[in-house]
Design a protein around this motif. Structure first.
Motif, mmCIF file in Angstrom:
data_model
loop_
_atom_site.group_PDB
_atom_site.id
_atom_site.type_symbol
_atom_site.label_atom_id
_atom_site.label_comp_id
_atom_site.label_asym_id
_atom_site.label_seq_id
_atom_site.Cartn_x
_atom_site.Cartn_y
_atom_site.Cartn_z
ATOM 1 N N SER A 1 3.616 -6.734 -9.461
ATOM 2 C CA SER A 1 2.319 -6.722 -9.276
ATOM 3 C C SER A 1 2.594 -8.655 -8.920
ATOM 4 O O SER A 1 2.204 -9.919 -7.821
ATOM 5 C CB SER A 1 1.104 -6.882 -10.137
ATOM 6 N N GLU A 2 3.221 -9.457 -9.653
ATOM 7 C CA GLU A 2 3.104 -10.708 -9.645
ATOM 8 C C GLU A 2 3.895 -11.522 -8.143
ATOM 9 O O GLU A 2 4.335 -12.540 -7.227
ATOM 10 C CB GLU A 2 4.358 -11.752 -11.072
ATOM 11 N N LEU A 3 5.752 -10.648 -8.163
ATOM 12 C CA LEU A 3 6.575 -10.648 -6.852
ATOM 13 C C LEU A 3 5.275 -10.862 -5.512
ATOM 14 O O LEU A 3 5.817 -11.136 -4.519
ATOM 15 C CB LEU A 3 7.518 -9.938 -6.842
ATOM 16 N N ILE A 4 4.646 -8.994 -5.467
ATOM 17 C CA ILE A 4 3.359 -9.486 -4.601
ATOM 18 C C ILE A 4 2.692 -9.895 -4.247
ATOM 19 O O ILE A 4 2.055 -11.073 -3.285
ATOM 20 C CB ILE A 4 2.703 -8.082 -4.812
ATOM 21 N N SER A 5 2.273 -10.857 -4.955
ATOM 22 C CA SER A 5 1.581 -11.313 -5.154
ATOM 23 C C SER A 5 2.192 -13.289 -4.376
ATOM 24 O O SER A 5 1.585 -13.643 -3.450
ATOM 25 C CB SER A 5 0.632 -12.427 -6.158
ATOM 26 N N CYS A 6 3.621 -13.720 -4.843
ATOM 27 C CA CYS A 6 3.829 -14.206 -4.470
ATOM 28 C C CYS A 6 4.251 -14.578 -2.719
ATOM 29 O O CYS A 6 4.281 -14.705 -1.808
ATOM 30 C CB CYS A 6 5.157 -14.621 -4.829
ATOM 31 N N LEU A 7 4.673 -13.329 -2.365
ATOM 32 C CA LEU A 7 4.769 -12.241 -1.108
ATOM 33 C C LEU A 7 3.563 -12.808 0.060
ATOM 34 O O LEU A 7 3.188 -13.232 0.818
ATOM 35 C CB LEU A 7 5.921 -11.445 -1.071
ATOM 36 N N SER B 1 0.724 -1.296 0.283
ATOM 37 C CA SER B 1 0.168 0.094 -0.136
ATOM 38 C C SER B 1 0.835 1.197 -0.102
ATOM 39 O O SER B 1 0.597 2.102 -0.978
ATOM 40 C CB SER B 1 -0.567 -0.137 1.638
ATOM 41 N N ASN B 2 2.292 1.298 0.720
ATOM 42 C CA ASN B 2 2.720 2.547 0.773
ATOM 43 C C ASN B 2 3.549 2.544 -0.651
ATOM 44 O O ASN B 2 3.943 3.989 -1.210
ATOM 45 C CB ASN B 2 3.499 2.302 2.344
ATOM 46 N N MET B 3 4.072 1.727 -1.101
ATOM 47 C CA MET B 3 4.934 1.357 -2.055
ATOM 48 C C MET B 3 3.812 2.135 -3.536
ATOM 49 O O MET B 3 4.177 3.513 -4.010
ATOM 50 C CB MET B 3 5.009 -0.032 -2.462
ATOM 51 N N PHE B 4 2.179 2.009 -3.142
ATOM 52 C CA PHE B 4 1.808 2.428 -4.009
ATOM 53 C C PHE B 4 1.376 4.013 -3.897
ATOM 54 O O PHE B 4 0.979 4.720 -4.863
ATOM 55 C CB PHE B 4 0.301 1.623 -4.893
ATOM 56 N N ARG B 5 1.368 4.246 -3.079
ATOM 57 C CA ARG B 5 0.711 5.286 -2.506
ATOM 58 C C ARG B 5 2.473 6.077 -2.844
ATOM 59 O O ARG B 5 2.090 7.825 -3.540
ATOM 60 C CB ARG B 5 0.663 5.584 -0.695
ATOM 61 N N ILE B 6 3.285 5.854 -2.994
ATOM 62 C CA ILE B 6 4.362 7.260 -3.429
ATOM 63 C C ILE B 6 4.769 7.371 -4.758
ATOM 64 O O ILE B 6 5.210 7.836 -5.213
ATOM 65 C CB ILE B 6 5.896 6.047 -2.369
ATOM 66 N N VAL B 7 4.903 5.891 -5.386
ATOM 67 C CA VAL B 7 5.071 5.762 -7.168
ATOM 68 C C VAL B 7 3.404 6.369 -7.401
ATOM 69 O O VAL B 7 4.115 7.364 -8.364
ATOM 70 C CB VAL B 7 4.841 4.314 -7.042
ATOM 71 N N SER B 8 2.350 6.823 -6.795
ATOM 72 C CA SER B 8 1.495 6.980 -7.475
ATOM 73 C C SER B 8 1.785 9.063 -7.508
ATOM 74 O O SER B 8 1.411 9.727 -8.547
ATOM 75 C CB SER B 8 -0.216 7.102 -7.014
ATOM 76 N N ARG B 9 2.243 9.036 -6.680
ATOM 77 C CA ARG B 9 2.377 10.820 -6.091
ATOM 78 C C ARG B 9 3.419 11.296 -7.124
ATOM 79 O O ARG B 9 3.610 12.430 -7.197
ATOM 80 C CB ARG B 9 2.718 10.887 -5.045
ATOM 81 N N MET B 10 4.797 10.508 -6.846
ATOM 82 C CA MET B 10 6.200 10.715 -8.071
ATOM 83 C C MET B 10 5.286 10.809 -9.655
ATOM 84 O O MET B 10 5.813 11.184 -10.167
ATOM 85 C CB MET B 10 6.722 9.573 -7.836
#
Length: 316
Positions: free
Chosen positions: A166-172, A117-126
Motif C-alpha cells: 500500500s505504501e508503494l501504491i500511494s507513492c505511485l 484494482s486488478n491486483m487486489f481482485r486476483i490476490v483475494s481470489r487466490m
C-alpha cells in the motif's frame, strides 16, 4: 414474489460461480448475529437459532436453489449440501487466478488505480482458494513489471525499501497525479509563449467630477484626443496620400505636344511659356495652313566655284 427483506450481500448464484465469496460473507454475517455456532458440527444451539440461520441461508441463495432444497430445515445440513455441490469451484478458480497473477503487469494498464484494482481482485481470489500471497510478492510483482522507459524510476523506488504494498501504491498514485497536472499545464499553450497581460481600466473619481463643457469628453480617448476628430483628420490625410499616389502612378504622355506653345513634356494647363512666344507659335500655326508658292530656278550653266579667286569677290 419478490423478497421483502433487502439482501445484505450478493446471493449465491445458480451455477455457484461466486460460492467462495458467498461462503465467506455468510460466515461473517452469522457470526455478527451470534449464529455462527449453528454451522459447526455437533453444535448444541437452540431450535430458535437454527431456524433463524435456515431462514438467513435461504434468503441469500438463488430462487432455483431455494426450490431444490425446500425440504431441508436444518441449517447445518443445508450448508453441507451447498458446500459439496459448489466447493469444487475452488479448483477451477485457483488456476485461473494463478494465470492472471502470472501475466499481471503494471505497464499494461493506463493508470495506477486500475492496476491496483486488478491486483487486489486476483490476490483475494487466490487467498480464498488457500493460496498465500505476501506483501513481498505484491511488491516484487509491481517492481518487475515497470515499463522499460521507467527503469531509473523503478530503481529509485526499490531503494526506498517499502515494507507494504500500500505504501508503494500511494507513492505511485501521487506521482501519477503530479505528472498529469504537469502535462495539462504543458498543453495549455505552446512552449516559449507567455499569456497576454491583463489590462485593468481605472478611472479617477476626481477626473469624473470635473466638467469641461457639454459633450466635450464624450469621444475622448485615454490620450486626451477626440476620437471623432482624430478619425476625420486621419481619413483626410489618407485621402490626400491616395490622391498623390494616383497622380504619381498615372503615366505621363511625353510624346504629345502642348497645343498652347508646341513644346513637349507638359500639358497646356501647366504651360509656363512666355506670352510673346505663345503668340508666335499660334501665328505660325495659322500661316502653316496657307499655301506658299515656291519657284524653282535652274541655272543652265553651273558656275564652278572652286576655280574662283578670292579677289573676284572683293570690291575695290
Amino acid at each position: 414474489m419478490a423478497n421483502l427483506i433487502k439482501l445484505q450481500y450478493v446471493a449465491l448464484r445458480l451455477d455457484g460461480e461466486n460460492y467462495s465469496e458467498w461462503a465467506l460473507d455468510t460466515v461473517l454475517h452469522l457470526q455478527s448475529m451470534n449464529l455462527g455456532e449453528t454451522l459447526n458440527e455437533g453444535n448444541n444451539t437452540s431450535q430458535q437459532d437454527k431456524s433463524k440461520t435456515t431462514i438467513f441461508l435461504r434468503h441469500h441463495i438463488h430462487e432455483g436453489l431455494r426450490a431444490e432444497y425446500v425440504d431441508i430445515m436444518d441449517p447445518l445440513e443445508l450448508w453441507r449440501n451447498l458446500k459439496e455441490r459448489f466447493d469444487h469451484h475452488k479448483s477451477i478458480t485457483l488456476p485461473m487466478a494463478q494465470y492472471e497473477w502470472t501475466h499481471l503487469r503494471l505497464q499494461d494498464f493506463k493508470s495506477v488505480s486500475e492496476y491496483n484494482s486488478n491486483m487486489f481482485r486476483i490476490v483475494s481470489r487466490m487467498r480464498l482458494c488457500g493460496e498465500k500471497i505476501t506483501e513481498e510478492n505484491m511488491l516484487e510483482k509491481t517492481f518487475s513489471t515497470f515499463h522499460p522507459s521507467n527503469m531509473l524510476l523503478q530503481q529509485q523506488y526499490r531503494e526506498r525499501n517499502f515494507k507494504k504494498y500500500s505504501e508503494l501504491i500511494s507513492c505511485l498514485l501521487v506521482a501519477e497525479q503530479s505528472n498529469e497536472l504537469l502535462l495539462r499545464n504543458h498543453q495549455t499553450r505552446p512552449t516559449g509563449t507567455a499569456p497576454f497581460p491583463e489590462v485593468n481600466a481605472t478611472t479617477s473619481s476626481s477626473y469624473r467630477g470635473r466638467r469641461r463643457g457639454p459633450g466635450r469628453n464624450k469621444f475622448r480617448s485615454r490620450g486626451g484626443h477626440n476620437r471623432k476628430s482624430f478619425h476625420l483628420q486621419r481619413t483626410r490625410d489618407e485621402a490626400k496620400q491616395d490622391k498623390g499616389r494616383m497622380i504619381q502612378s498615372k503615366p505621363q504622355n511625353h510624346d504629345s505636344k502642348c497645343y498652347r506653345c508646341g513644346s513637349k513634356g507638359h500639358w497646356s494647363r501647366t504651360c509656363r511659356t512666355p506670352r510673346h512666344l505663345v503668340d508666335l507659335y499660334q501665328a505660325s500655326i495659322k500661316n502653316a495652313d496657307q499655301k506658299i508658292e515656291t519657284n524653282c530656278v535652274e541655272n543652265p550653266d553651273p558656275v564652278d566655284l572652286a576655280n574662283f579667286d578670292l579677289s573676284e569677290f572683293l570690291q575695290d
